[in-house]
Design a protein around this motif. Structure first.
Motif, PDB file in Angstrom:
ATOM      1  N   UNK A 150       0.630  -1.189   0.143  1.00 48.08           N
ATOM      2  CA  UNK A 150      -0.165  -0.028   0.089  1.00 48.08           C
ATOM      3  C   UNK A 150       0.747   1.291   0.027  1.00 48.08           C
ATOM      4  N   UNK A 151       1.847   1.451   0.778  1.00 46.89           N
ATOM      5  CA  UNK A 151       2.426   2.742   1.023  1.00 46.89           C
ATOM      6  C   UNK A 151       3.359   3.032   0.174  1.00 46.89           C
ATOM      7  N   UNK A 152       3.972   2.174  -0.795  1.00 41.82           N
ATOM      8  CA  UNK A 152       4.976   2.524  -1.976  1.00 41.82           C
ATOM      9  C   UNK A 152       6.080   3.198  -1.169  1.00 41.82           C
ATOM     10  N   UNK A 183       6.519   6.807  -5.170  1.00 45.63           N
ATOM     11  CA  UNK A 183       6.796   6.378  -3.802  1.00 45.63           C
ATOM     12  C   UNK A 183       6.531   7.627  -2.802  1.00 45.63           C
ATOM     13  N   UNK A 184       6.615   6.936  -1.647  1.00 45.50           N
ATOM     14  CA  UNK A 184       6.434   7.950  -0.321  1.00 45.50           C
ATOM     15  C   UNK A 184       7.751   7.595   0.368  1.00 45.50           C
TER      16      UNK A 184
END
Lengths: 215, 797
Positions: A150-152, A183-184
């Motif tokens: 989920x968060x990349x 991305x994060x």
């Protein structure tokens, strides 16, 4: 070259491609493939991005499957960019995916982009428990031995930012595997509050490299 | 031949104004379909452009747009509106003049579309927007004249290409439209004339007396290396006190900041001095511009942001700090001083280091010899054409053949083939991919032979993305306080990413402390008197012209240097003693260890872009030979490469065929190409501009254009955008032709000198910003070591 990690009594291989391999169970887990993303953007926004990301992602997955000889595959959600995406992807890509699935125990975990079942084989579930792990799309703070996506997440090393795995004693978060994914940064509060102080970031790239998670 | 309305001639007479000969000539030639006026600054050039308009409109003009004025600067349109207002009101003419830029209010812009003024002042970007509306033909019906100001500056960039395409649209709507271009001194007037229109009359005003230009003499010699010219601050302050108003030009924003900071520390007389550059907030810049107009400032430290623009009559000295890079630009900058007609401009050159002393001398010689540099720009870029097609579709259905016929009337696109046009149209309509994936979602459709948007709602988004100026990704900087924070300016996102709380950097002349990053804004606090970590601004980097590098190599060949200051002459002798000076007939390479790394210097004198390409190609070969290069930096005269192992056999590295192969192979994956692709993709409409707000919510949704570039290369290598990127890079950032010229010039004479330490000529290279990392085995080795160290430090290994 992969990075081996001992997690809840099991040895896991974090592959430089961003996939997770569990040798004892011959199981490969990937997250956030976002197949059909360019088609969805064209349908919704008018941007006509190069329509090759599904092909690129499947090539990568094909290589990882061939290399690991995995018998079980778990896709941790957001496998399709939306529920209509499967209709939009090229017939050749669809057949390719079916070929990859043939003879393998394949689980599609639902994500926020693909919240319902998709007209494709395999098992569809909200989450999957495979002792000792729980596989799901979005991490649940109260859970342990959990593997999610989920968060990349991404992190920087030697001036370069790369998608990465995040891991602490309780959970592991997989990087986005799809070709068209941003991305994060691991500095983001969403990740720093979720992960323990001593968490590691394992960067993807030419080889998987572990560093203390930048925060 | 046109005469002025009596009210206006009377008003001029009452003011004691007489027309300059070139202003008279503009009136005489006002019926010509196109006129290019070349005149020095201060020659009343803009008024010359408008005189025929005022004459034709007369005291009581009928409603409707008569003249469109396009300038590269928003600030200039507001200034022109005020300046034109004086004679119009003075003579009691009922002529309405309005400006329209990105700063014009929504209601004002709506009203202008419904009821256009007689004279509309605008920028290429605002004009693009105006032309993309369905009612464009009504707005521009009856347009008689279009005036393009500072056309020499516009013609050097894609903004100019976009503008001439727009002129072709306007001409299509009004076949009798007359065009006027106003320009500063240029090296090739006929080329600029062709850029403006197919049949252009050239009028050249008296260029005025030669400028009074020299090198600033300082007590302390310039430093061995580095930039910024801070050593010269006492001498510069002395000059400022002796003149009314001084413009102090720098080549980069970072240097302007550092210089300004130190200038204030030494400004014991508290002279009012301001700073002006493109990374400062609009509020900051406007404050300086107003103070300047009011005559409240004695000097302004600035960058190219003041190359054009408002005429400040009181500027009587221009100081150029750092190498001028290009003689034409230097001459235009010098023209900023003394805007009185027929008075010589006064300028001083301040070399920032001893190498630049040589370049300044070369530039002085060139200015005195009246030689200007300039390389032709080549055919009009196709990404701009793609945007033009898309914008045209927003205005309404069009016929492809008719649009093609119109496009090739624009100078830069005169040689465009129908086939090339069709490829651009196909890209705009379908994405132009080999894999025809978007049949249902194409952007343009053809109905009854005419092309139109598939979904008319897309027009709003397309309009938001019009324009050819591509900003680097920047973050706003705000001073943190309880009122939400004072805006200070912007820093590049890459720079912001290197900051950790407590780091200090310079912006707007003050040292600030990084506190936090919140909602895409860098929050800072004031911290007095600490050593700043320098802000890396991405200033425009011009390559030193061939004219200047040739002159520099000539100067090197002298036996002694009586024209150069003694310190520089001595430095060149020292280089001659330790190693040798570069010459036009061979390629000098120096190799030496420094700071635990091996270094190689390539003195190619091919200009910054070509030296950069050389860096990329040579490091590629070095990687192949296992020499583990880590990175390189390029200047106009040399490339410095560092790595883990030394180069001992240079000949294979400079084989032209190998370099060409490398170019094809490498054209593929490097950062320069990706940067070029990003601008091309935005201009051509493949991806949207990143807006601050959009990025905030973007998070995982946005991904870098690098990914698209890599994907296209792999799956669709012949795609139009890759072709455009290659063309762009070859003529811009890659500049391979200058490498070919270099290798042809030196033949087999490659001279590698192995030395024990840094040489006098190599030293300045170590202070260059914009170091480019080489992604390869060397960096993998370093990353593994660094990861190991981090893990050990954390007690995890």
């Amino acid at each position: 070259m992969h990075h081996a990690l001992f997690f809840h009594g099991e040895t896991l291989h974090l592959l430089p491609s961003g996939a997770l391999y569990w040798p004892a169970r011959r199981t490969l887990a990937v997250s956030d493939l976002h197949l059909g993303k360019s088609e969805r953007l064209a349908r919704r926004g008018g941007m006509l991005l190069p329509p090759y990301e599904t092909q690129a992602t499947l090539e990568k997955l094909d290589r990882d499957l061939e290399h690991t000889r995995a018998e079980t595959v778990i896709c941790l959600g957001d496998s399709f960019d939306d529920l209509a995406a499967l209709n939009g992807i090229e017939e050749s890509s669809r057949l390719w995916l079916i070929r990859l699935m043939a003879g393998r125990d394949w689980t599609w975990i639902t994500g926020n982009h693909d919240p319902g079942p998709i007209d494709l084989g395999g098992t569809h579930r909200a989450e999957l428990r495979l002792h000792p792990f729980t596989f799901r799309h979005i991490a649940d703070e109260s859970e342990t031995a959990e593997i999610s996506g989920h968060y990349h997440p991404k992190a920087s090393l030697a001036g370069q930012s790369r998608p990465c795995f995040l891991a602490d004693a309780k959970r592991m978060i997989l990087p986005a595997y799809g070709a068209y994914t941003g991305g994060l940064r691991s500095h983001d509060p969403a990740l720093t509050t979720l992960m323990a102080r001593d968490a590691l970031a394992i960067l993807t790239g030419r080889r998987a490299l572990a560093i203390p998670m930048p925060r | 031949m046109t005469t002025l309305p009596p009210a206006l001639s009377d008003w001029f007479a009452a003011k004691g104004w007489t027309l300059h000969p070139h202003q008279r000539a503009m009136l005489d030639r006002s019926d010509d379909p196109a006129t290019l006026l070349i005149a020095p600054t201060g020659g009343g050039k803009t008024l010359a452009g408008f005189l025929p308009t005022l004459a034709e409109l007369g005291p009581n003009p009928p409603p409707g747009l008569h003249t469109l004025y396009v300038s590269p600067l928003k600030a200039l349109t507001a200034d022109i509106r005020r300046n034109l207002g004086t004679p119009i009101e003075g003579a009691g003419l009922k002529i309405r003049v309005e400006d329209r830029t990105g700063d014009t209010s929504y209601t004002q812009r709506r009203r202008q579309r419904a009821d256009p003024p007689h004279i509309l002042l605008t920028t290429p970007e605002s004009l693009a927007l105006l032309l993309s509306y369905e009612d464009a033909p009504r707005i521009f019906a009856g347009l008689k004249r279009v005036i393009v100001d500072e056309i020499h500056a516009l013609a050097e960039s894609k903004r100019g290409d976009q503008l001439v395409l727009q002129l072709s649209r306007l001409q299509g709507m009004n076949p009798t439209l007359r065009r006027v271009g106003l320009s500063a001194t240029v090296e090739n007037p006929p080329a600029l004339a062709r850029f403006l229109a197919p049949n252009t009359t050239i009028l050249e005003a008296d260029p005025g007396p030669d400028p009074d230009i020299s090198m600033l003499e300082t007590e302390a010699p310039p430093p061995w290396s580095g930039g910024g010219g801070r050593y010269a601050i006492p001498a510069i302050l002395n000059q400022v006190t002796r003149h009314k108003t001084t413009l102090i030009f720098h080549n980069t924003r970072a240097q302007a900041e550092l210089f300004f900071h130190d200038l204030w520390l030494q400004n014991t007389e508290d002279l009012p001095i301001g700073i002006h550059h493109g990374s400062l907030s609009r509020e900051q810049r406007e404050r300086v511009e107003q103070a300047m107009t009011a005559g409240a400032l004695r000097a302004v430290v600035c960058t190219g942001s003041l190359d054009l623009g408002i005429d400040w009559g009181d500027v009587d000295l221009v100081i150029q700090v750092g190498a001028p890079k290009n003689v034409k630009r230097l001459v235009q900058r010098i023209g900023r001083a003394n805007h009185r007609y027929n008075a010589p401009s006064k300028a001083l050159l301040v070399p920032a280091n001893r190498f630049e002393v040589v370049e300044c001398q070369a530039a002085l010689d060139a200015v005195r010899a009246h030689t200007l540099d300039g390389e032709p720009r080549g055919p009009g870029p196709k990404d701009v054409l793609c945007q033009h097609i898309l914008a045209t579709a927003c205005a309404g259905p069009f016929d492809a053949d008719a649009l093609y016929a119109e496009v090739i009337t624009a100078g830069p696109y005169a040689l465009l083939m129908k086939q090339e046009f069709d490829a651009c149209l196909d890209f705009v309509a379908t994405g132009g991919y080999a894999l025809k994936a978007y049949d249902r979602w194409r952007r343009l459709k053809q109905t009854a032979g005419r092309w139109h948007l598939r979904d008319p709602r897309a027009a709003a988004l397309i309009r938001q993305n019009l324009g050819t100026i591509i900003d680097t990704e920047t973050l706003k900087v705000r001073l943190k306080n309880q009122f939400g924070g004072t805006p200070l300016g912007e820093v590049e996102e890459d720079f912001a990413a290197t900051l950790t709380p407590g780091d200090t950097f310079l912006i707007g002349g003050q040292v600030v402390r990084y506190e936090s990053l919140r909602e895409m804004t860098v929050e800072v606090s004031r911290t007095p008197g600490r050593d700043p970590k320098v802000a890396v601004f991405n200033g425009t980097k011009f390559a030193t012209s061939t004219l200047l590098t040739d002159r520099i190599l000539e100067i090197f060949q002298q036996d002694s240097w009586p024209d150069l200051p003694a310190h520089t002459a001595w430095w060149l002798s020292l280089q001659r003693e330790v190693s040798r000076l570069p010459d036009p007939h061979s390629l000098l390479l120096e190799s030496f260890p420094h700071d635990g790394r091996e270094h190689l210097v390539i003195y190619g004198f091919a200009g910054r872009n070509a030296q950069q390409t050389l860096g990329l190609l040579v490091t590629k070969q070095m990687e192949f030979q296992g020499l583990a290069p880590l990175g390189f930096v390029a200047t106009d005269y040399a490339t410095l490469i560092w790595g883990l192992d030394p180069v001992t056999d240079p000949a294979p590295l400079f084989d032209l065929d190998t370099l060409r192969d490398g170019l094809d192979h490498w054209l593929a994956g490097n950062a320069v190409m990706k940067r070029t692709f990003r601008s091309t993709a935005i201009i051509a409409g493949l991806i949207e501009r990143t807006h601050q707000g959009r990025r905030k919510t973007g998070r995982q949704a946005t991904f870098s254009s690098d990914i698209l570039y890599d994907t296209l290369r792999r799956y669709d290598p012949d795609h139009l955008l890759l072709q455009i990127t290659r063309e762009e890079a070859m003529r811009g950032l890659i500049d391979f032709s200058r490498i070919e010229q270099l290798l042809a010039r030196v033949g087999p004479n490659i001279d590698l000198r192995r030395l024990s330490r840094v040489t006098p000529l190599a030293a300045p290279l170590f202070f260059e910003p914009s170091r480019i990392p080489v992604q390869g085995e060397g960096r993998d080795r370093l990353a593994m070591t660094q990861a190991q160290q981090l893990m050990e430090a954390a007690g995890l290994a």
